[in-house]
Write a protein that holds these residues in place. Structure first.
Motif, PDB file in Angstrom:
ATOM      1  N   ALA A   6     -20.620  22.562  37.252  1.00 35.74           N
ATOM      2  CA  ALA A   6     -20.043  22.466  35.912  1.00 35.74           C
ATOM      3  C   ALA A   6     -19.324  23.775  35.640  1.00 35.74           C
ATOM      4  N   VAL A   7     -18.445  23.773  34.648  1.00 37.50           N
ATOM      5  CA  VAL A   7     -17.719  24.991  34.317  1.00 37.50           C
ATOM      6  C   VAL A   7     -17.554  25.092  32.804  1.00 37.50           C
ATOM      7  N   LEU A   8     -17.723  26.313  32.286  1.00 41.04           N
ATOM      8  CA  LEU A   8     -17.430  26.637  30.897  1.00 41.04           C
ATOM      9  C   LEU A   8     -16.068  27.315  30.864  1.00 41.04           C
ATOM     10  N   VAL A   9     -15.148  26.758  30.085  1.00 41.15           N
ATOM     11  CA  VAL A   9     -13.780  27.286  30.006  1.00 41.15           C
ATOM     12  C   VAL A   9     -13.518  27.754  28.584  1.00 41.15           C
ATOM     13  N   LEU A  10     -13.132  29.017  28.424  1.00 43.97           N
ATOM     14  CA  LEU A  10     -12.777  29.568  27.121  1.00 43.97           C
ATOM     15  C   LEU A  10     -11.278  29.494  26.911  1.00 43.97           C
ATOM     16  N   GLU A  11     -10.859  29.470  25.662  1.00 45.40           N
ATOM     17  CA  GLU A  11      -9.444  29.259  25.373  1.00 45.40           C
ATOM     18  C   GLU A  11      -8.554  30.410  25.819  1.00 45.40           C
ATOM     19  N   ASP A  12      -9.138  31.578  26.097  1.00 47.48           N
ATOM     20  CA  ASP A  12      -8.333  32.693  26.602  1.00 47.48           C
ATOM     21  C   ASP A  12      -8.211  32.664  28.121  1.00 47.48           C
ATOM     22  N   GLY A  13      -8.748  31.590  28.738  1.00 49.87           N
ATOM     23  CA  GLY A  13      -8.603  31.422  30.177  1.00 49.87           C
ATOM     24  C   GLY A  13      -9.802  31.839  30.999  1.00 49.87           C
ATOM     25  N   ARG A  14     -10.783  32.484  30.393  1.00 49.81           N
ATOM     26  CA  ARG A  14     -11.975  32.879  31.148  1.00 49.81           C
ATOM     27  C   ARG A  14     -12.757  31.639  31.568  1.00 49.81           C
ATOM     28  N   ARG A  15     -13.280  31.669  32.797  1.00 46.82           N
ATOM     29  CA  ARG A  15     -14.022  30.538  33.356  1.00 46.82           C
ATOM     30  C   ARG A  15     -15.371  31.033  33.878  1.00 46.82           C
ATOM     31  N   PHE A  16     -16.418  30.240  33.642  1.00 49.27           N
ATOM     32  CA  PHE A  16     -17.760  30.581  34.097  1.00 49.27           C
ATOM     33  C   PHE A  16     -18.338  29.366  34.812  1.00 49.27           C
ATOM     34  N   GLU A  17     -18.511  29.467  36.101  1.00 50.45           N
ATOM     35  CA  GLU A  17     -19.010  28.368  36.917  1.00 50.45           C
ATOM     36  C   GLU A  17     -20.537  28.315  36.850  1.00 50.45           C
ATOM     37  N   GLY A  18     -21.077  27.108  36.764  1.00 56.69           N
ATOM     38  CA  GLY A  18     -22.520  26.947  36.723  1.00 56.69           C
ATOM     39  C   GLY A  18     -22.929  25.569  37.182  1.00 56.69           C
ATOM     40  N   ALA A 137     -17.127  13.874  36.646  1.00 59.17           N
ATOM     41  CA  ALA A 137     -15.734  13.635  37.021  1.00 59.17           C
ATOM     42  C   ALA A 137     -14.790  14.626  36.347  1.00 59.17           C
ATOM     43  N   GLU A 138     -15.150  15.127  35.149  1.00 61.87           N
ATOM     44  CA  GLU A 138     -14.293  16.066  34.431  1.00 61.87           C
ATOM     45  C   GLU A 138     -14.203  17.410  35.138  1.00 61.87           C
ATOM     46  N   TYR A 139     -15.208  17.712  35.965  1.00 62.63           N
ATOM     47  CA  TYR A 139     -15.173  18.966  36.723  1.00 62.63           C
ATOM     48  C   TYR A 139     -14.050  18.963  37.748  1.00 62.63           C
ATOM     49  N   GLU A 140     -13.656  17.766  38.183  1.00 62.07           N
ATOM     50  CA  GLU A 140     -12.629  17.648  39.213  1.00 62.07           C
ATOM     51  C   GLU A 140     -11.221  17.896  38.681  1.00 62.07           C
ATOM     52  N   LEU A 141     -11.042  17.954  37.377  1.00 64.20           N
ATOM     53  CA  LEU A 141      -9.732  18.278  36.818  1.00 64.20           C
ATOM     54  C   LEU A 141      -9.303  19.672  37.264  1.00 64.20           C
ATOM     55  N   SER A 142      -8.022  19.889  37.296  1.00 63.04           N
ATOM     56  CA  SER A 142      -7.534  21.215  37.668  1.00 63.04           C
ATOM     57  C   SER A 142      -7.843  22.215  36.551  1.00 63.04           C
ATOM     58  N   ALA A 143      -7.850  23.487  36.909  1.00 63.62           N
ATOM     59  CA  ALA A 143      -8.102  24.533  35.915  1.00 63.62           C
ATOM     60  C   ALA A 143      -7.062  24.481  34.799  1.00 63.62           C
ATOM     61  N   THR A 144      -5.841  24.146  35.146  1.00 61.87           N
ATOM     62  CA  THR A 144      -4.775  24.047  34.139  1.00 61.87           C
ATOM     63  C   THR A 144      -5.043  22.903  33.173  1.00 61.87           C
ATOM     64  N   GLU A 145      -5.487  21.766  33.695  1.00 55.44           N
ATOM     65  CA  GLU A 145      -5.787  20.617  32.842  1.00 55.44           C
ATOM     66  C   GLU A 145      -6.963  20.910  31.921  1.00 55.44           C
ATOM     67  N   GLN A 146      -7.991  21.567  32.459  1.00 51.47           N
ATOM     68  CA  GLN A 146      -9.157  21.896  31.646  1.00 51.47           C
ATOM     69  C   GLN A 146      -8.791  22.862  30.525  1.00 51.47           C
ATOM     70  N   LEU A 147      -8.026  23.895  30.841  1.00 51.12           N
ATOM     71  CA  LEU A 147      -7.619  24.862  29.831  1.00 51.12           C
ATOM     72  C   LEU A 147      -6.731  24.200  28.783  1.00 51.12           C
ATOM     73  N   GLY A 148      -5.869  23.292  29.209  1.00 49.57           N
ATOM     74  CA  GLY A 148      -5.022  22.576  28.267  1.00 49.57           C
ATOM     75  C   GLY A 148      -5.826  21.753  27.288  1.00 49.57           C
ATOM     76  N   ALA A 149      -6.904  21.123  27.779  1.00 51.85           N
ATOM     77  CA  ALA A 149      -7.771  20.333  26.904  1.00 51.85           C
ATOM     78  C   ALA A 149      -8.452  21.224  25.873  1.00 51.85           C
ATOM     79  N   ARG A 151      -7.389  24.155  24.695  1.00 51.55           N
ATOM     80  CA  ARG A 151      -6.419  24.672  23.718  1.00 51.55           C
ATOM     81  C   ARG A 151      -5.881  23.589  22.801  1.00 51.55           C
ATOM     82  N   ALA A 152      -6.068  22.334  23.188  1.00 49.06           N
ATOM     83  CA  ALA A 152      -5.652  21.230  22.318  1.00 49.06           C
ATOM     84  C   ALA A 152      -6.727  20.862  21.307  1.00 49.06           C
ATOM     85  N   GLY A 153      -7.915  21.432  21.457  1.00 45.75           N
ATOM     86  CA  GLY A 153      -9.018  21.138  20.550  1.00 45.75           C
ATOM     87  C   GLY A 153      -8.818  21.776  19.184  1.00 45.75           C
ATOM     88  N   ALA A 154      -9.579  21.282  18.204  1.00 45.63           N
ATOM     89  CA  ALA A 154      -9.466  21.781  16.828  1.00 45.63           C
ATOM     90  C   ALA A 154     -10.130  23.143  16.684  1.00 45.63           C
TER      91      ALA A 154
END
Length: 392
Positions: A6-18, A137-149, A151-154
């Motif tokens: 799993a991965v935690l993605v912050l809106e500034d682009g930082r990623r933390f794998e777990g 399955a959401e983990y398989e998205l690219s890093a760009t797709e995950q970050l885009g999701a 940044r599109a959040g409220a």
């Protein structure tokens, strides 16, 4: 223990794998950290955490499991959950299930096995921000797709979430012991322990949905009004501010906690603002300016009241004299408001903290005395600082 990534993605682009924890999938929300070492079940089921991905700074979470008695509401409200080391076993005689069982049942996507200290230090520096947890399955998205999701959040600023967490129907909690009066509770995300503590003070509790009108409140003819804790931006809750102003004009005593403190501040004519990373946890020191005592408090707020810290000032909205009664000893944030010419006061923290600490339980007794004084004399006011006496 799962090894699914799993991965935690912050809106500034930082990623933390777990590792995946709880339900699998994608979740979005505001990333915040809570500093309590205990009380994780009360945190998870607190409606005021709605819309937030909560990270526990304590490293070991889940060892006492979960039960039905300690729930603060009917479900888990957090948008996502982040822990470092989830307990492999449950060891407590009160436990009915494991924590990850409830996370999966309520569909809460979580992550474990990441450096929560590093994430905390980053949020303290950069501020609370939008984030997402991706597993399955959401983990398989690219890093760009995950970050885009992400940044599109409220963003939390501007959100009115009370309509999401509030009760849909009125209901009652009867007074326990000798009845002293009734209180109308506006449910902005109220916790079960709050209602219990009010009832234990001899108050018949009438819980109202956040959509209630001032006419409906006054028709009940309560002896007092209470605004609960809750999620969201107080600036987006002007309907609740206007309702409170009208009730205050009618002379009904008022007590508010957390979100209810912010809304009293706005009703009195002060502003509110978003904190960089908020106060969350059960170890927050607060100075009671009336007594000089320091209380260790439970808190969960990302917004605060902008009011003068020292001295007595006139309410910009015309409600008489007001003073800040409590201050945070960490960053001088306003933690309480006391009105001197009307029966109204509030605090920014949780005196009802079921998991503790219990330093601030006296506030419920103060509210009870206010109700009694008001019933005995229509002109009854809050006790003065000299007459309130000591509290333990």
């Amino acid at each position: 223990m799962t090894t699914e990534p799993a991965v935690l993605v912050l809106e500034d682009g930082r990623r933390f794998e777990g590792r995946a924890y709880g339900a699998r999938g994608r979740t979005l929300g505001e990333a915040v950290f809570a500093t309590g070492m205990t009380g994780y079940q009360e945190t998870l089921t607190d409606p005021s955490y709605a819309g937030q991905i909560v990270m526990q700074t304590a490293p070991h979470i889940g060892n006492t499991g979960v039960n039905d008695t300690d729930k603060e509401s009917a479900k888990i409200w957090v948008a996502g959950y982040v822990v470092r080391d989830p307990s492999r076993v449950v060891s407590n005689f009160r436990a009915q299930r494991s924590l990850d069982d409830d996370l999966e049942t309520d569909g809460v996507v979580g992550i474990s096995g990441i450096d929560t200290r590093a994430v905390t230090r980053h949020i303290r520096s950069a501020g609370a921000m939008r984030a997402g947890i991706f597993s399955g399955a959401e983990y398989e998205l690219s890093a760009t797709e995950q970050l885009g999701a992400v940044r599109a959040g409220a963003e939390m600023a501007g959100q009115k979430l009370s309509s999401v967490v509030s009760t849909r129907e009125r209901y009652q909690v009867p007074a326990i012991g000798e009845r002293v009066g009734s209180v109308a509770v506006l449910d902005l995300g109220v916790k079960t322990s709050t209602l219990n503590y009010l009832a234990e003070r001899g108050l018949d509790v009438e819980v109202l949905p956040e959509s209630v009108t001032v006419d409906e409140v006054l028709e009940i003819a309560p002896d007092a009004l209470f605004y609960s804790n809750g999620p969201g931006d107080p600036e987006a809750s002007e309907s609740h501010v206007e309702l409170l102003r009208e009730v205050l004009k009618s002379g009904v005593p008022y007590f508010g906690i957390c979100f209810g403190n912010q809304l009293l501040g706005r009703a009195l004519g002060f502003g509110t603002y978003k904190l960089p990373f908020g106060h969350r946890g059960i170890n927050q020191p607060v100075l009671d300016k009336l007594t000089g005592r320091v209380e260790i408090t439970s808190q969960n707020h990302g917004f605060a009241v902008d009011a003068p810290r020292e001295g007595v000032v006139d309410s910009p909205a015309g409600f008489g004299r007001v003073e800040v009664s409590h201050l945070s000893l960490n960053d001088d944030v306003v933690e309480g408001i006391r009105c001197l010419d009307i029966d109204a006061f509030s605090v920014q923290y949780h005196p009802e903290a079921a998991a503790g600490p219990h330093d601030s339980m006296y506030l419920f007794d103060r509210f009870r005395e206010m109700v009694l004084a008001r019933r005995e004399s229509p002109a009854g006011q809050l006790p003065t600082a000299s007459s309130e006496g000591d509290h333990e």
